[in-house]
Design an enzyme around this catalytic site. Structure first.
Site, mmCIF file in Angstrom:
data_model
loop_
_atom_site.group_PDB
_atom_site.id
_atom_site.type_symbol
_atom_site.label_atom_id
_atom_site.label_comp_id
_atom_site.label_asym_id
_atom_site.label_seq_id
_atom_site.Cartn_x
_atom_site.Cartn_y
_atom_site.Cartn_z
ATOM 1 N N CYS A 116 0.814 -1.233 0.000
ATOM 2 C CA CYS A 116 0.000 0.000 0.000
ATOM 3 C C CYS A 116 0.841 1.274 0.000
ATOM 4 C CB CYS A 116 -0.945 0.004 1.183
ATOM 5 S SG CYS A 116 -2.217 -1.248 1.035
ATOM 6 N N HIS A 256 -3.073 7.406 2.582
ATOM 7 C CA HIS A 256 -3.538 6.122 2.048
ATOM 8 C C HIS A 256 -4.881 5.807 2.701
ATOM 9 C CE1 HIS A 256 -3.831 2.046 0.852
ATOM 10 N NE2 HIS A 256 -3.622 1.562 2.063
ATOM 11 N N ASN A 286 -10.234 0.438 -0.001
ATOM 12 C CA ASN A 286 -8.771 0.459 -0.098
ATOM 13 C C ASN A 286 -8.366 -0.071 -1.481
ATOM 14 O OD1 ASN A 286 -6.035 0.076 0.099
ATOM 15 N ND2 ASN A 286 -6.094 -1.033 2.042
HETATM 16 O O1 UT7 Z 1 -3.729 -0.985 3.565
HETATM 17 C C1 UT7 Z 1 -2.847 -1.926 4.106
HETATM 18 C C2 UT7 Z 1 -2.815 -1.881 5.571
HETATM 19 N N1 UT7 Z 1 -4.036 -2.416 6.120
HETATM 20 C C3 UT7 Z 1 -4.661 -1.751 7.083
HETATM 21 O O2 UT7 Z 1 -4.266 -0.678 7.447
HETATM 22 C C4 UT7 Z 1 -5.839 -2.435 7.752
HETATM 23 C C5 UT7 Z 1 -5.696 -2.335 9.244
HETATM 24 N N2 UT7 Z 1 -6.744 -3.024 9.977
HETATM 25 C C6 UT7 Z 1 -8.035 -2.593 10.008
HETATM 26 O O3 UT7 Z 1 -8.389 -1.653 9.355
HETATM 27 C C7 UT7 Z 1 -8.991 -3.292 10.951
HETATM 28 O O4 UT7 Z 1 -8.278 -4.150 11.799
HETATM 29 C C8 UT7 Z 1 -10.109 -4.090 10.229
HETATM 30 C C9 UT7 Z 1 -11.070 -3.139 9.561
HETATM 31 C C10 UT7 Z 1 -9.485 -5.041 9.197
HETATM 32 C C11 UT7 Z 1 -10.910 -4.898 11.248
HETATM 33 O O5 UT7 Z 1 -11.439 -4.027 12.258
HETATM 34 P P1 UT7 Z 1 -11.256 -4.349 13.799
HETATM 35 O O6 UT7 Z 1 -11.904 -3.262 14.542
HETATM 36 O O7 UT7 Z 1 -9.787 -4.571 14.039
HETATM 37 O O8 UT7 Z 1 -12.086 -5.655 13.956
HETATM 38 P P2 UT7 Z 1 -11.615 -7.094 14.484
HETATM 39 O O9 UT7 Z 1 -10.837 -7.827 13.458
HETATM 40 O O10 UT7 Z 1 -11.025 -6.935 15.848
HETATM 41 O O11 UT7 Z 1 -13.007 -7.810 14.666
HETATM 42 C C12 UT7 Z 1 -13.961 -7.375 15.683
HETATM 43 C C13 UT7 Z 1 -15.181 -8.253 15.603
HETATM 44 C C14 UT7 Z 1 -14.873 -9.744 15.624
HETATM 45 O O12 UT7 Z 1 -15.902 -10.400 16.326
HETATM 46 P P3 UT7 Z 1 -15.672 -10.898 17.829
HETATM 47 O O13 UT7 Z 1 -14.505 -11.829 17.760
HETATM 48 O O14 UT7 Z 1 -15.374 -9.661 18.612
HETATM 49 O O15 UT7 Z 1 -16.974 -11.547 18.171
HETATM 50 C C15 UT7 Z 1 -14.947 -10.124 14.171
HETATM 51 O O16 UT7 Z 1 -15.253 -11.483 13.975
HETATM 52 O O17 UT7 Z 1 -15.886 -8.013 14.383
HETATM 53 C C16 UT7 Z 1 -16.069 -9.239 13.676
HETATM 54 N N3 UT7 Z 1 -15.988 -8.966 12.260
HETATM 55 C C17 UT7 Z 1 -17.052 -8.605 11.504
HETATM 56 N N4 UT7 Z 1 -18.331 -8.414 11.808
HETATM 57 C C18 UT7 Z 1 -19.164 -8.033 10.818
HETATM 58 C C19 UT7 Z 1 -14.888 -8.994 11.457
HETATM 59 N N5 UT7 Z 1 -15.214 -8.664 10.213
HETATM 60 C C20 UT7 Z 1 -16.535 -8.404 10.212
HETATM 61 C C21 UT7 Z 1 -17.448 -8.011 9.222
HETATM 62 N N6 UT7 Z 1 -18.735 -7.830 9.563
HETATM 63 N N7 UT7 Z 1 -17.070 -7.782 7.941
#
Ligand code: UT7
Length: 338
Positions: A116, A256, A286
């Protein structure tokens, strides 16, 4: 002799027609519009459809528009650098294909890959070719067909990405405009958090790699998020300090577009207002190497000669960095094209 700066003298971008909304995604995986918008800021993304349609299609459209807007003939272009993580094929380089498609018959061309942050790394590379005095017209493309490596059964990642291409022209200028400074970084210990495992030389394609879905993006979102917030904010704030830019003097931060929360944290750390930040993640998601040129393109008409701008990114690798530039032309005077 006055110093030669590498100035951005034109910009164009392209997004494919098909729009994949949060609503449609919620029919494909267990997700919903509210979760996606709250956690990422994304409402929809554009997807390139059609057999045999690769990243070069996105890059070609961006470059053709750029040539038209800058009244440049393809044969005048010296070099095309394409930043991408989704090349049409492993070789030849996607930049070769773009050069061929756009009539840039006298250009040499190569691809770069810094995930990225790739567009920033490619701009810094292009800048060096221009500042050396050897080349006069260098095109830097950032393009990715992310939908080709997204697993649409993986709800954590499939909501994040879209397809797009953007291109800038870099030309020499002896005025006080152009790329002023770049601060770029790589930390290979980040390789375990964000990658596409198979398809390269370490894990060539086999029935097993396909069955294990190893040709898709793997990301440990939370770990990447933590690194992204601190690295992108630090490198951008440090660039302001180094060049003694007060928050009110910065015309634009062009971050980004990976997650609205990462962008907000970076802006807060720099002490700038939301109105100074280009944000279009809600429309495109993204698009990896295309996010920054796509922002510059969307905001082009508002850009003024001399505007102080910081480009900033974080991506897989890990890679991250910031570029400080002074904009080279009044965007409202640019030729309008379809
Ligand atoms: O561009 C390259 C670099 N990449 C980035 O900068 C991305 C960096 N990371 C992020 O932007 C975030 O970590 C994400 C958007 C990918 C994820 O957000 P998060 O707030 O870190 O969520 P998480 O992975 O901690 O998941 C929280 C909860 C989980 O459920 P439990 O375990 O708390 O019950 C996930 O299973 O949200 C759940 N979850 C979803 N729920 C509904 C994960 N994906 C989804 C979804 N819809 N699409």
């Amino acid at each position: 002799m006055s110093k030669i700066n590498a100035a951005i003298t034109g910009i164009h971008a392209y997004v494919p027609e098909y729009i994949l909304t949060n609503e449609e995604l919620s029919t494909m995986v267990d997700t919903n519009d509210e979760w996606i918008q709250t956690r990422t800021g994304i409402k929809e993304r554009h997807i390139l459809k059609g057999e045999g349609q690769g990243t070069s299609v996105l890059g070609t459209k961006a470059v053709l528009g750029l040539l038209e807007k800058t009244n440049t003939k393809g044969e005048e272009v010296d070099l095309i650098i394409c930043a991408t993580v989704t090349p049409d094929m492993l070789f030849p380089a996607t930049s070769n294909i773009i050069a061929h498609n756009t009539g840039c018959v006298n250009a040499f061309a190569f691809d770069t890959n810094a995930a990225c942050s790739g567009f920033l790394f490619a701009v810094q590379t292009g800048r060096m070719y221009v500042e050396s005095g050897l080349y006069k017209k260098v095109i830097v493309v950032g393009a990715d067909k992310m939908s080709s490596i997204v697993d649409y059964t993986d709800r954590k990642n499939c909501i994040l990405f879209g397809d797009a291409g953007g291109a800038i022209m870099l030309e020499p200028s002896t005025e006080d405009v152009g790329v002023m400074d770049a601060d770029l970084h790589t930390d290979g210990s980040g390789k375990d958090y964000l990658y596409q495992k198979a398809g390269g030389s370490a894990y060539p394609p086999t029935e097993e790699t396909v069955a294990n879905r190893e040709h898709f993006i793997y990301q440990e979102g939370q770990s990447v998020f933590k690194f992204a917030v601190s690295r992108m904010a630090d490198v951008s704030a440090d660039m302001m300090t180094k060049h003694n830019i007060k928050p009110e003097e910065l015309a634009w931060l062009v971050p980004h577009q990976a997650n609205l929360r990462i962008i907000d944290a970076t802006a807060r750390r720099m002490g700038i207002r939301k109105e100074q930040v280009m944000i279009n993640i809600e429309k495109y998601g993204n698009t990896t190497d295309a996010t920054i040129p796509l922002c510059l393109h969307d905001w082009e008409s508002q850009l003024r000669k001399g505007d102080k701008i910081i480009l900033s990114a974080f991506g897989g690798g890990f890679t991250w960095g910031a570029i400080y530039l002074k904009w080279a032309y009044d965007g409202d005077k640019v030729k309008k094209i379809q």
